[in-house]
Design an enzyme around this catalytic site. Structure first.
Site, PDB file in Angstrom:
ATOM      1  CG  HIS A 188      -1.685   1.286   1.415  1.00 32.01           C
ATOM      2  ND1 HIS A 188      -1.330   2.258   2.323  1.00 32.01           N
ATOM      3  CD2 HIS A 188      -2.788   1.765   0.782  1.00 32.01           C
ATOM      4  CE1 HIS A 188      -2.176   3.265   2.265  1.00 32.01           C
ATOM      5  NE2 HIS A 188      -3.066   2.992   1.326  1.00 32.01           N
ATOM      6  CB  SER A 189       0.593   4.262   0.404  1.00 27.83           C
ATOM      7  OG  SER A 189       0.847   5.644   0.334  1.00 27.83           O
TER       8      SER A 189
END
Length: 291
Positions: free
Chosen positions: A127-128
């Site tokens: 994520h991210s």
């Protein structure tokens, strides 16, 4: 911050807990020098995102409308503003990270490769900022990565969005070297290892891809990738460019837009939002299909 994948700040079940209930073995990694992995001053300076940035970017983006899709954000529990107990519980879980993205990625590539050597074949969910780690682990241990589920990975190519840096992501989707064929240029006298070319999207947004003929990400060619994007996130405006970059480099990538599956209103921290279990159920169906 990985406790955010165990439970949400308002006490609901998180993604990791849901997967554990279904028999998956789940490993949660804290970044080096962050969370349970102690920081040492020899690793360089750190940065902490202020609460005001968290409100604008992640938890109350519909109040600020910094990008067009922000008006669609409906899934954060509570107001998303300082003083709301759910926001305060979330923000209390945030911790500083290394300022130098290249140093952070060097450390995390070694960490991830070492873990894969211990546990064997795995499916990565990133994520991210952690999106760069998935590409780097797969590059370092391509035979030990079954697939990658990239939730709004750091992007777009050759750029940063929150901390602006003209030298960002010199290797397209990472700040440190990936295995390309042909190999990237040596970096000398301020040059870049990859030649890039500007493109203009239908909405007028400018973005960068490799200059053709594009180099191929040789260690990622046989690893299926699912790149997923929420409807109201700032990533909704540019994750497509990351998908195009990966495809240009020969990676087999599927772009899953939650809104296309009738899952609406999600921002960047979708694993904490009200419909978080609807999302992980959808992702798990893809995981099960390739596992």
């Amino acid at each position: 911050m990985n406790q955010n994948f165990l439970n949400t700040p308002d006490g609901r079940k998180g993604w990791a807990s849901w997967l554990l209930d279904r028999g998956y073995v789940v490993y949660l990694l804290d970044q080096n020098c962050r969370g349970r992995s102690p920081y040492h001053h020899s690793n360089g300076s750190t940065i902490t995102y202020p609460a005001e940035l968290a409100e604008r970017r992640w938890t109350a983006c519909s109040d600020f409308l910094l990008w067009p899709e922000a008006a669609l954000h409906t899934q954060w529990p509570g107001s998303g503003r300082m003083g709301d107990p759910i926001f305060d519980a979330y923000y209390a879980s945030t911790v500083p990270s290394l300022t130098d993205y290249a140093a952070e990625q060097d450390l995390m590539q070694a960490t991830g490769a070492s873990l894969l050597d211990r546990i064997g074949l795995a499916i990565l969910i990133t994520h991210s900022q952690g999106g760069t780690h998935g590409w780097l682990w797969a590059d370092a241990r391509p035979k030990l990565v079954k697939a990658i589920v990239a939730i709004e990975p750091s992007g777009p190519p050759f750029q940063n969005t929150i901390v602006k840096n003209a030298a960002a992501k010199q290797y397209g989707i990472t700040d440190i070297a990936l295995s390309y064929d042909p190999p990237p240029n040596r970096v000398e006298n301020g040059g870049r290892p990859l030649q890039c070319q500007e493109h203009i999207a239908a909405n007028g947004v400018k973005y960068l891809l490799q200059q053709e003929p594009a180099r191929r990400l040789v260690n990622l060619l046989d690893i299926p990738v699912l790149l997923e994007t929420g409807e109201a996130s700032y990533h909704a405006g540019y994750d497509l460019f990351t998908v195009q970059y990966l495809r240009q480099a020969g990676v087999k990538v599927e772009h899953l837009k939650l809104a296309d599956k009738d899952i609406h209103g999600n921002g960047h921290l979708q694993f904490l939002e009200l419909n978080n279990l609807d999302i992980i159920r959808l992702l798990e169906r893809w995981i099960a299909s390739i596992a």
